[in-house]
Design an enzyme around this catalytic site. Sequence first.
Site, short mmCIF file in Angstrom:
data_model
loop_
_atom_site.label_atom_id
_atom_site.label_comp_id
_atom_site.label_asym_id
_atom_site.label_seq_id
_atom_site.Cartn_x
_atom_site.Cartn_y
_atom_site.Cartn_z
N SER A 49 0.81 -1.21 0.00
CA SER A 49 0.00 0.00 0.00
C SER A 49 0.85 1.27 0.00
O SER A 49 0.35 2.35 -0.32
CB SER A 49 -0.93 0.02 1.22
OG SER A 49 -1.85 -1.04 1.17
N GLY A 233 -4.32 -1.74 -0.87
CA GLY A 233 -3.46 -1.42 -2.00
C GLY A 233 -3.30 0.08 -2.17
O GLY A 233 -4.02 0.88 -1.55
N CYS A 261 -9.45 -1.70 3.47
CA CYS A 261 -8.70 -0.53 3.02
C CYS A 261 -9.08 -0.16 1.59
O CYS A 261 -10.17 0.37 1.36
CB CYS A 261 -7.20 -0.78 3.16
SG CYS A 261 -6.23 0.75 3.25
N ASN A 303 -3.67 2.62 6.81
CA ASN A 303 -2.74 3.16 5.82
C ASN A 303 -3.55 3.53 4.59
O ASN A 303 -3.72 2.73 3.68
CB ASN A 303 -1.66 2.13 5.47
CG ASN A 303 -0.82 2.58 4.29
OD1 ASN A 303 -0.76 3.77 3.97
ND2 ASN A 303 -0.17 1.65 3.63
N GLY A 305 -4.97 7.12 2.03
CA GLY A 305 -5.03 8.54 1.75
C GLY A 305 -6.33 8.97 1.10
O GLY A 305 -6.49 10.15 0.76
N PHE A 306 -7.27 8.03 0.91
CA PHE A 306 -8.57 8.31 0.30
C PHE A 306 -9.66 7.75 1.21
O PHE A 306 -9.41 6.87 2.03
CB PHE A 306 -8.67 7.67 -1.09
CG PHE A 306 -7.72 8.26 -2.10
CD1 PHE A 306 -8.13 9.25 -2.97
CD2 PHE A 306 -6.41 7.82 -2.17
CE1 PHE A 306 -7.26 9.80 -3.91
CE2 PHE A 306 -5.52 8.35 -3.09
CZ PHE A 306 -5.95 9.35 -3.96
N HIS A 353 -6.98 -2.10 8.84
CA HIS A 353 -6.35 -3.40 8.58
C HIS A 353 -6.57 -4.35 9.75
O HIS A 353 -5.82 -4.33 10.72
CB HIS A 353 -4.84 -3.22 8.36
CG HIS A 353 -4.49 -2.54 7.08
ND1 HIS A 353 -4.04 -3.22 5.97
CD2 HIS A 353 -4.52 -1.24 6.74
CE1 HIS A 353 -3.81 -2.35 4.99
NE2 HIS A 353 -4.09 -1.15 5.44
N GLU A 355 -5.92 -7.37 9.88
CA GLU A 355 -4.87 -8.39 9.90
C GLU A 355 -3.56 -7.87 10.47
O GLU A 355 -2.59 -8.63 10.57
CB GLU A 355 -4.62 -8.90 8.48
CG GLU A 355 -3.68 -8.05 7.62
CD GLU A 355 -4.24 -6.70 7.23
OE1 GLU A 355 -3.46 -5.85 6.76
OE2 GLU A 355 -5.44 -6.47 7.39
#
Length: 381
Positions: A49, A233, A261, A303, A305-306, A353, A355
């Site tokens: 990512s 991703g 994500c 993680n 940014g959108f 996340h 996981e």
Amino acid sequence: MIRTDPAVLVLEDGTRYEGFAYGATGERLGEIVFTTGMTGYQETLSDPSFAGQIVVQTAPHIGNTGVNAADMESDRFWVAGYVVRDPSRVVSNFRAEGDLETALTEQGIVGISEIDTRALTRRIRDAGAMRAGVFSGEAAGLPAEQLLERVREQPAMAGRYLSDVVTTKEAYLSEHTLEGERVGSVALLDLGIKKATIRNLNTRGFDVHVLPAETTADQIRALDVDAVFYSNGPGDPEANEQQVGTLQELLRDGLPYMGICFGNQLLGRALGFGTYKLPFGHRGVNQPVRDTATNRVEITAQNHGFAVDVPLEGAVDSPAGFGRVEVSHIGLNDQVVEGLRCLDIPAFSVQFHPEAASGPHDAAPLFDRFRDMVAAHKSAK
């Protein structure tokens, strides 16, 4: 031993930070972002990512636990560049198999150390994530105007399609590891998958078909799977129209779905909602979210940014015709959508996340929820 050969970090607004080279020598460009985790730097470096991004560690002391093969989330480091304040002079951990700087050098990651990462983080928080470049060796001695021009010539993250960069090139099968009955099979679209996701699905009784990002709905149907899963991703979800269309076809087929994500953003778009770029994103293993069904607060690893643009309160109709949808999780720092729950089809997703190997495990039961959803769907047929 700390290196003293010069390096410079240049932001697109003209801000410069001078320090020392760390890792490989050369020039790297990318979007500069910060991550707030106190631990887990190796998981960060190996998370696909982060492709296309120069990562700033807000924790000042990095490298003290070294590196090892077990903590790799993929087969390589993906960050475009790396920024730390104080690299550790020694490695002190019984699991260490090497030191961080050697690993960065071997993987070609250009970094910079001995700069004020607190000031840099505040700059990113004020001005937002932006294009940047890390320069060391001969590149560090080039005129400031020339380096700034190189930074500004690179494409912005908005609009970028990066799934083809990080995805598996060939499909493969990872068989379940649950002792006892197999639950089913899952088609997992690899948009930048972490190994921990596959392990979590395997341990819950799923055989996982890991597929290239551009796998079509017909190719997935041919596998005769019980569910579909979209991974995390990098990139802008607006650029992944093919994956959105594929997901819409599979949702209409009635296949159960879970996304994490990037997979949350693509579910949002498949349902007909929009996405938008956050000012500086959420990155770290200490992000609080509220489960809207239970009001329970969970500390999560994130993680991204959108984010998805959906009303926070109440159920709304999917503009794409998939029934009612509600926000399942809300970020407590800035009230951003952190999860979606479909009420009329078997589908849900989260922006964080569950996981996350290096961070909290508050959200791990979401994989159990997916298993139960798939099992219930199979028994109802």
